[in-house]
Design a protein around this motif. Structure first.
Motif: not given
Length: 66
Positions: A4-8, A10-19, A52-54
């Motif tokens: 579980l890591a925010r991708p670099t 495909g992000r829109m805001l923080g990448g939480v939904c993408a992760a 989650l973003w943080i």
């Protein structure tokens, strides 16, 4: 399942939904729709998203740690 890591990409805001989409094997669009629909219900969805973003590491930082 991937970590579980925010991708670099495909992000829109923080990448939480993408992760979360990557972790649970769904599309990013599906996860974003689920989040938006959940916002119609009472609850702390925005606070959870910000937390989650943080808390979730970015892929860049996770790669650097390896």
């Amino acid at each position: 399942m991937s970590s579980l890591a925010r991708p670099t990409n495909g992000r829109m805001l923080g990448g939480v939904c993408a992760a979360l989409a990557r972790r649970f094997g769904t599309s990013t669009t599906t996860m974003r729709v689920i989040f938006l629909v959940s916002c119609l219900l009472p609850g702390p969805q925005f606070l959870l998203y910000i937390a989650l973003w943080i808390l979730l590491p970015s892929e860049d930082r996770q790669r650097a740690a390896w």
